[in-house]
Design a protein around this motif. Structure first.
Motif, PDB file in Angstrom:
ATOM      1  N   THR A  85       0.741  -1.238   0.088  1.00 43.22           N
ATOM      2  CA  THR A  85       0.046  -0.092  -0.020  1.00 43.22           C
ATOM      3  C   THR A  85       0.902   0.992  -0.150  1.00 43.22           C
ATOM      4  OG1 THR A  85       0.018   0.094   2.449  1.00 43.22           O
ATOM      5  CG2 THR A  85      -1.755  -1.073   1.205  1.00 43.22           C
ATOM      6  N   GLY A  86       0.330   2.287  -0.475  1.00 41.19           N
ATOM      7  CA  GLY A  86       1.140   3.568  -0.601  1.00 41.19           C
ATOM      8  C   GLY A  86       0.539   4.613  -1.490  1.00 41.19           C
ATOM      9  N   ASN A  87       0.973   5.752  -0.975  1.00 42.23           N
ATOM     10  CA  ASN A  87       0.452   6.869  -1.891  1.00 42.23           C
ATOM     11  C   ASN A  87       1.049   6.968  -3.345  1.00 42.23           C
ATOM     12  OD1 ASN A  87       0.061   9.524  -3.016  1.00 42.23           O
ATOM     13  ND2 ASN A  87      -0.568  10.345  -0.996  1.00 42.23           N
ATOM     14  N   VAL A  88       0.449   6.582  -4.294  1.00 42.94           N
ATOM     15  CA  VAL A  88       0.950   6.688  -5.492  1.00 42.94           C
ATOM     16  C   VAL A  88       1.366   8.168  -6.142  1.00 42.94           C
ATOM     17  CG1 VAL A  88      -1.394   7.165  -6.961  1.00 42.94           C
ATOM     18  CG2 VAL A  88       0.753   6.106  -7.918  1.00 42.94           C
ATOM     19  N   LEU A  89       0.869   9.163  -5.729  1.00 44.12           N
ATOM     20  CA  LEU A  89       1.203  10.465  -5.956  1.00 44.12           C
ATOM     21  C   LEU A  89       2.513  10.876  -5.353  1.00 44.12           C
ATOM     22  CD1 LEU A  89      -2.219  12.670  -5.883  1.00 44.12           C
ATOM     23  CD2 LEU A  89      -0.719  11.556  -7.696  1.00 44.12           C
ATOM     24  N   LEU A  90       2.935  10.324  -4.030  1.00 43.75           N
ATOM     25  CA  LEU A  90       3.853  10.448  -3.403  1.00 43.75           C
ATOM     26  C   LEU A  90       5.001   9.441  -3.851  1.00 43.75           C
ATOM     27  CD1 LEU A  90       5.726  11.344  -0.915  1.00 43.75           C
ATOM     28  CD2 LEU A  90       4.952   9.499   0.328  1.00 43.75           C
ATOM     29  N   ARG A  91       4.799   8.418  -4.385  1.00 41.64           N
ATOM     30  CA  ARG A  91       5.722   7.630  -5.048  1.00 41.64           C
ATOM     31  C   ARG A  91       6.276   8.335  -6.688  1.00 41.64           C
ATOM     32  NH1 ARG A  91       6.080   1.442  -3.511  1.00 41.64           N
ATOM     33  NH2 ARG A  91       5.418   1.608  -1.259  1.00 41.64           N
ATOM     34  N   LEU A  92       5.304   8.845  -7.034  1.00 41.68           N
ATOM     35  CA  LEU A  92       5.545   9.296  -8.303  1.00 41.68           C
ATOM     36  C   LEU A  92       6.466  10.615  -8.035  1.00 41.68           C
ATOM     37  CD1 LEU A  92       2.177   9.358 -10.378  1.00 41.68           C
ATOM     38  CD2 LEU A  92       4.126   8.418 -10.893  1.00 41.68           C
ATOM     39  N   SER A  93       6.296  11.358  -7.006  1.00 38.41           N
ATOM     40  CA  SER A  93       7.027  12.770  -6.669  1.00 38.41           C
ATOM     41  C   SER A  93       8.646  12.044  -6.311  1.00 38.41           C
ATOM     42  CB  SER A  93       6.623  13.284  -5.453  1.00 38.41           C
ATOM     43  OG  SER A  93       5.305  13.920  -5.964  1.00 38.41           O
ATOM     44  N   GLN A  94       8.348  10.935  -5.811  1.00 36.33           N
ATOM     45  CA  GLN A  94       9.883  10.168  -5.129  1.00 36.33           C
ATOM     46  C   GLN A  94      10.552   9.753  -6.488  1.00 36.33           C
ATOM     47  OE1 GLN A  94       9.303   6.619  -3.016  1.00 36.33           O
ATOM     48  NE2 GLN A  94      11.500   6.160  -2.949  1.00 36.33           N
ATOM     49  N   TYR A  95       9.985   9.293  -7.548  1.00 36.26           N
ATOM     50  CA  TYR A  95      10.611   9.075  -8.633  1.00 36.26           C
ATOM     51  C   TYR A  95      10.958  10.152  -9.532  1.00 36.26           C
ATOM     52  CZ  TYR A  95       8.093   4.532  -7.654  1.00 36.26           C
ATOM     53  OH  TYR A  95       7.909   3.420  -6.726  1.00 36.26           O
ATOM     54  N   ARG A  96      10.278  11.293  -9.600  1.00 34.24           N
ATOM     55  CA  ARG A  96      10.729  12.484 -10.243  1.00 34.24           C
ATOM     56  C   ARG A  96      12.287  13.008  -9.468  1.00 34.24           C
ATOM     57  NH1 ARG A  96       4.951  13.202 -11.236  1.00 34.24           N
ATOM     58  NH2 ARG A  96       4.866  14.290  -9.230  1.00 34.24           N
ATOM     59  N   LEU A 227       6.428   5.606   0.856  1.00 31.80           N
ATOM     60  CA  LEU A 227       7.697   5.717  -0.085  1.00 31.80           C
ATOM     61  C   LEU A 227       8.273   4.379  -0.295  1.00 31.80           C
ATOM     62  CD1 LEU A 227       9.609   8.199   2.131  1.00 31.80           C
ATOM     63  CD2 LEU A 227       8.705   8.681  -0.019  1.00 31.80           C
ATOM     64  N   ASP A 228       8.870   4.167  -1.657  1.00 35.06           N
ATOM     65  CA  ASP A 228       9.197   3.110  -2.089  1.00 35.06           C
ATOM     66  C   ASP A 228      10.787   3.063  -1.664  1.00 35.06           C
ATOM     67  OD1 ASP A 228      10.355   0.948  -3.697  1.00 35.06           O
ATOM     68  OD2 ASP A 228       9.519   1.666  -5.429  1.00 35.06           O
ATOM     69  N   PRO A 229      10.990   1.959  -0.747  1.00 40.92           N
ATOM     70  CA  PRO A 229      12.124   1.759  -0.057  1.00 40.92           C
ATOM     71  C   PRO A 229      13.251   1.150  -0.932  1.00 40.92           C
ATOM     72  CG  PRO A 229      10.868  -0.318   0.555  1.00 40.92           C
ATOM     73  CD  PRO A 229       9.812   0.652  -0.245  1.00 40.92           C
ATOM     74  N   ALA A 230      13.010   1.030  -2.315  1.00 48.04           N
ATOM     75  CA  ALA A 230      14.039   0.576  -3.129  1.00 48.04           C
ATOM     76  C   ALA A 230      14.432   1.711  -4.028  1.00 48.04           C
ATOM     77  CB  ALA A 230      13.490  -0.495  -4.069  1.00 48.04           C
ATOM     78  N   VAL A 231      13.857   2.780  -3.808  1.00 51.07           N
ATOM     79  CA  VAL A 231      14.458   4.129  -4.702  1.00 51.07           C
ATOM     80  C   VAL A 231      15.036   4.948  -3.889  1.00 51.07           C
ATOM     81  CG1 VAL A 231      13.618   5.772  -6.527  1.00 51.07           C
ATOM     82  CG2 VAL A 231      12.446   3.428  -6.349  1.00 51.07           C
ATOM     83  N   GLY A 232      16.321   5.175  -3.721  1.00 56.98           N
ATOM     84  CA  GLY A 232      16.994   5.856  -2.862  1.00 56.98           C
ATOM     85  C   GLY A 232      17.537   7.298  -3.725  1.00 56.98           C
ATOM     86  N   PHE A 233      18.270   8.176  -2.858  1.00 53.70           N
ATOM     87  CA  PHE A 233      18.988   9.312  -3.649  1.00 53.70           C
ATOM     88  C   PHE A 233      20.338   9.335  -3.570  1.00 53.70           C
ATOM     89  CE2 PHE A 233      14.594  10.170  -2.464  1.00 53.70           C
ATOM     90  CZ  PHE A 233      14.234  10.896  -3.396  1.00 53.70           C
ATOM     91  N   ALA A 328       9.003  12.465   3.126  1.00 58.46           N
ATOM     92  CA  ALA A 328       7.614  12.499   2.310  1.00 58.46           C
ATOM     93  C   ALA A 328       7.323  14.002   2.080  1.00 58.46           C
ATOM     94  CB  ALA A 328       6.514  11.576   3.009  1.00 58.46           C
ATOM     95  N   ARG A 329       7.077  14.855   3.283  1.00 56.70           N
ATOM     96  CA  ARG A 329       6.809  16.140   3.027  1.00 56.70           C
ATOM     97  C   ARG A 329       7.563  17.103   2.062  1.00 56.70           C
ATOM     98  NH1 ARG A 329       6.064  18.782   8.974  1.00 56.70           N
ATOM     99  NH2 ARG A 329       5.380  20.410   7.411  1.00 56.70           N
ATOM    100  N   HIS A 330       8.723  16.709   2.271  1.00 58.48           N
ATOM    101  CA  HIS A 330       9.655  17.406   1.432  1.00 58.48           C
ATOM    102  C   HIS A 330       9.318  17.133  -0.299  1.00 58.48           C
ATOM    103  CE1 HIS A 330      13.084  19.068  -0.684  1.00 58.48           C
ATOM    104  NE2 HIS A 330      13.716  17.870  -1.294  1.00 58.48           N
ATOM    105  N   LEU A 331       9.212  15.861  -0.350  1.00 59.41           N
ATOM    106  CA  LEU A 331       9.031  15.304  -1.834  1.00 59.41           C
ATOM    107  C   LEU A 331       7.717  15.920  -2.265  1.00 59.41           C
ATOM    108  CD1 LEU A 331      10.252  11.654  -1.560  1.00 59.41           C
ATOM    109  CD2 LEU A 331      11.093  13.493  -2.820  1.00 59.41           C
ATOM    110  N   ARG A 332       6.666  15.916  -1.376  1.00 55.74           N
ATOM    111  CA  ARG A 332       5.345  16.639  -1.619  1.00 55.74           C
ATOM    112  C   ARG A 332       5.367  18.380  -1.821  1.00 55.74           C
ATOM    113  NH1 ARG A 332       3.189  13.151   2.632  1.00 55.74           N
ATOM    114  NH2 ARG A 332       2.009  11.334   1.942  1.00 55.74           N
ATOM    115  N   GLY A 333       6.606  18.691  -1.467  1.00 56.41           N
ATOM    116  CA  GLY A 333       6.710  20.387  -1.515  1.00 56.41           C
ATOM    117  C   GLY A 333       6.401  21.077  -0.328  1.00 56.41           C
TER     118      GLY A 333
END
Length: 344
Positions: A85-96, A227-233, A328-333
Motif C-alpha cells: 500500500t502507499g500513496n501513488v502520488l507520493l511515489r511519483l514525486s519520489q521517482y521524479r 515511500l518506495d524503499p527501493a528508490v534512494g537518492f 515525504a513532506r519534502h517530496l510533496r513540496g
C-alpha cells in the motif's frame, strides 16, 4: 509506543512458529515458549533455522504483519509481506526526485558526518582524561578534519560523486580512531578496520548485526508513509537493494548502532567469549549474545532525545519514522529541504 515494541525477534535455532486463533505461538522442542496476539504485532524477525507454518504466513500477510528471514549472522535472506500500500502520488514525486537527487543526498551525508563527529566528541568528553596524550590528540585532529569535510559538503556543486567522496573520506577518518573508543580489556575486541561480508572480527560482527536491525526499521519507516524503499537518492538503485532505507540509515548509524555497540563493549555486557569463529574466519555472535544485543536494541529505542527540527523529545525508535515522514513532506513540496537528524 507501538512502533517500538511491536517487533518479535526469534533467535533460537529449531524454533517453530504457528498460528493459533488470532495469535502467534512460538514453540521450542514442542513446548510453547511465547504467545503474542496479532493485533500487537507489526513485524516478526527470525534468525537462522526457524520453522514457520503456512497458516501463519498467510495470516501475517493478510494482517499486514511483515515476516523477515535473516541468517544466524543477521544477513537478510527474504521478506514476506501482503499487498503493498502507499500513496501513488507520493511515489511519483519520489521517482521524479531521481532527476535531481543531490539536495536530499547532501542532507543525508551532512547528517551522517555530523553524527559521527558527535560520537567522537562525546567519547572525548566522557573519557578524555583517561586517554594518553597521543590518542587524545588523534581524536581531536579527526574531529577538526571532519568539520572541514562537513563544510566542503555544504558547499558542494551538486555532484553526487563528490558527495560520496566526502562521505567516504569522513568514514575513513571516523573509523581510523574507532579503536580509541573501545575500552574493553579483551585483546580480541579491538578494531583493525571495517570488514563487512563476512565480518572477520567481533566488532565488525556486532556492527553488521546492528546495521541489519536498523535497516529493517528504516525500511518499515519508508513503507509506513508510502515511500518506495527501493528508490534512494544517495545509494544507487539496484535490483533487490532497499536503497532509500539505506539512505535513511546512514545518518542514524552513528547514533543508534555505533553508540550502542560501544556501550555494550565498554560496559562489558559483551566479552570475547560471546563471539564464535567459524570456517573461513567468519565471526558470529553467539545465541546468548544475540539476545543481549536485541534486548539492548529495544531498550535503546525507548530512550528519548531532543529532535532538533521538531524541537521536542522523541524516543529514538521513532526517529526513522519521523525522518521518513519529513522526507515525504519534502517530496510533496511541504518542506523546502529534507532536514537530517542531528544527535546531541
Amino acid at each position: 509506543m507501538k512502533k517500538l515494541l511491536n517487533t518479535v525477534y526469534v533467535t533460537t535455532d529449531g524454533a517453530s512458529l504457528r498460528k493459533e486463533g488470532e495469535n502467534l505461538v512460538a514453540e521450542v522442542d514442542g513446548a510453547e515458549r511465547a504467545r503474542v496476539p496479532f493485533h500487537m504485532l507489526a513485524s516478526i524477525v527470525t534468525f537462522g533455522s526457524i520453522c514457520v507454518s503456512p497458516a501463519l504466513m498467510a495470516a501475517t500477510a493478510a494482517a499486514g504483519i511483515t515476516l523477515v528471514f535473516l541468517d544466524r549472522n543477521g544477513r537478510f535472506q527474504a521478506r514476506l509481506e501482503g499487498p503493498v500500500t502507499g500513496n501513488v502520488l507520493l511515489r511519483l514525486s519520489q521517482y521524479r526526485g531521481l532527476d535531481a537527487p543531490t539536495n536530499i543526498a547532501c542532507s543525508i551525508v551532512i547528517g551522517k558526518m555530523m553524527n559521527q563527529r558527535s560520537v567522537l566528541m562525546r567519547c572525548l568528553r566522557d573519557y578524555g582524561d583517561d586517554y594518553v596524550e597521543a590518542d587524545r590528540r588523534a581524536i581531536a585532529a579527526v574531529i577538526e578534519r571532519m568539520a572541514q569535510s562537513i563544510r566542503r559538503a555544504e558547499l558542494s556543486d551538486n555532484s553526487l560523486d563528490l558527495l560520496r567522496g566526502f562521505e567516504g573520506e569522513a568514514a575513513n577518518l571516523y573509523f581510523s580512531v574507532f579503536d580509541h573508543l573501545i575500552r574493553s580489556p579483551d585483546t580480541e575486541l579491538r578494531w583493525t578496520g571495517r570488514s563487512r561480508r563476512p565480518p572477520l572480527d567481533p566488532i565488525n560482527a556486532l556492527l553488521s548485526f546492528l546495521y541489519t536491525l536498523l535497516t529493517h526499521d528504516c525500511r518499515s519507516a519508508c513503507e509506513s508513509v508510502g515511500l518506495d524503499p527501493a528508490v534512494g537518492f544517495l545509494h544507487r538503485v539496484r535490483p533487490g537493494r532497499p536503497s532509500l532505507a539505506l539512505d535513511l540509515m546512514e545518518e542514524l548509524r552513528p547514533v543508534m548502532a555505533d553508540r550502542l555497540a560501544l556501550s555494550l563493549i565498554n560496559r562489558r555486557q559483551l566479552r570475547a567469549k560471546d563471539f564464535e569463529t567459524r570456517d573461513g574466519g567468519v565471526v558470529l555472535l553467539s545465541d546468548d549474545a544475540r539476545r543481549t544485543v536485541l534486548t539492548a536494541w529495544q531498550e535503546r529505542k525507548k530512550e528519548e532525545r531532543l529532535h532538533p527540527f521538531l524541537d521536542e523529545k522523541v524516543p529514538l525508535g521513532l526517529v526513522p519514522y519521523l525522518q521518513a515522514q519529513m522526507l515525504a513532506r519534502h517530496l510533496r513540496g511541504d518542506l523546502d529541504a529534507y532536514p537530517p537528524y542531528f544527535w546531541k
